[in-house]
Design a protein around this motif. Structure first.
Motif, PDB file in Angstrom:
ATOM      1  N   LEU A 184       0.850  -1.181   0.000  1.00 57.11           N
ATOM      2  CA  LEU A 184       0.000   0.000   0.000  1.00 57.11           C
ATOM      3  C   LEU A 184       0.887   1.232   0.000  1.00 57.11           C
ATOM      4  O   LEU A 184       1.676   1.437   0.909  1.00 57.11           O
ATOM      5  CB  LEU A 184      -0.915   0.004   1.231  1.00 57.11           C
ATOM      6  CG  LEU A 184      -1.935   1.121   1.301  1.00 57.11           C
ATOM      7  CD1 LEU A 184      -2.898   1.044   0.119  1.00 57.11           C
ATOM      8  CD2 LEU A 184      -2.696   1.040   2.604  1.00 57.11           C
ATOM      9  N   TRP A 243      -3.073   6.266   0.633  1.00 59.78           N
ATOM     10  CA  TRP A 243      -4.500   6.045   0.799  1.00 59.78           C
ATOM     11  C   TRP A 243      -5.165   7.370   1.138  1.00 59.78           C
ATOM     12  O   TRP A 243      -4.643   8.170   1.904  1.00 59.78           O
ATOM     13  CB  TRP A 243      -4.742   5.032   1.913  1.00 59.78           C
ATOM     14  CG  TRP A 243      -6.159   4.693   2.099  1.00 59.78           C
ATOM     15  CD1 TRP A 243      -6.880   3.801   1.370  1.00 59.78           C
ATOM     16  CD2 TRP A 243      -7.057   5.232   3.065  1.00 59.78           C
ATOM     17  NE1 TRP A 243      -8.165   3.738   1.814  1.00 59.78           N
ATOM     18  CE2 TRP A 243      -8.303   4.619   2.875  1.00 59.78           C
ATOM     19  CE3 TRP A 243      -6.929   6.172   4.069  1.00 59.78           C
ATOM     20  CZ2 TRP A 243      -9.401   4.920   3.634  1.00 59.78           C
ATOM     21  CZ3 TRP A 243      -8.045   6.475   4.840  1.00 59.78           C
ATOM     22  CH2 TRP A 243      -9.261   5.840   4.620  1.00 59.78           C
ATOM     23  N   ARG A 293      -9.413   7.173  -2.823  1.00 62.89           N
ATOM     24  CA  ARG A 293      -8.456   6.521  -3.716  1.00 62.89           C
ATOM     25  C   ARG A 293      -7.377   5.802  -2.913  1.00 62.89           C
ATOM     26  O   ARG A 293      -6.882   6.301  -1.922  1.00 62.89           O
ATOM     27  CB  ARG A 293      -7.807   7.546  -4.633  1.00 62.89           C
ATOM     28  CG  ARG A 293      -6.915   6.942  -5.669  1.00 62.89           C
ATOM     29  CD  ARG A 293      -6.489   8.004  -6.679  1.00 62.89           C
ATOM     30  NE  ARG A 293      -5.438   7.517  -7.515  1.00 62.89           N
ATOM     31  CZ  ARG A 293      -5.619   6.878  -8.641  1.00 62.89           C
ATOM     32  NH1 ARG A 293      -6.833   6.657  -9.075  1.00 62.89           N
ATOM     33  NH2 ARG A 293      -4.600   6.466  -9.356  1.00 62.89           N
ATOM     34  N   CYS A 294      -6.999   4.638  -3.412  1.00 66.83           N
ATOM     35  CA  CYS A 294      -5.930   3.859  -2.797  1.00 66.83           C
ATOM     36  C   CYS A 294      -4.906   3.553  -3.882  1.00 66.83           C
ATOM     37  O   CYS A 294      -5.272   3.147  -4.985  1.00 66.83           O
ATOM     38  CB  CYS A 294      -6.503   2.573  -2.221  1.00 66.83           C
ATOM     39  SG  CYS A 294      -5.269   1.473  -1.569  1.00 66.83           S
TER      40      CYS A 294
END
Length: 68
Positions: free
Chosen positions: A37, A40, A44-45
């Protein structure tokens, strides 16, 4: 373990990640995905998807996903 694996590709696109997964599964190539990841927010990621395959499957897997 990733000792007998080689990095196949990196993608930031979820649709491409799904297409690569489906293609490798169809060709019976075992793989590992390492999702990271990156950022974030509320709407939206952003993630990075690293694909790894066995060293012995690397050339075949590269050929299969080359034009995806």
């Amino acid at each position: 373990m990733l000792f007998d694996k080689r990095e196949l590709t990196i993608t930031y696109d979820l649709k491409r990640q799904m297409l690569i997964r489906e293609t490798l599964e169809k060709e019976n190539i075992n793989y590992v995905i390492n999702p990271i990841l990156m950022s974030w927010s509320l709407n939206r990621c952003q993630a990075e998807y690293k694909f790894y395959v066995k060293k012995s499957d690397y050339e075949r897997a590269m050929y299969i996903i080359k034009y995806l």
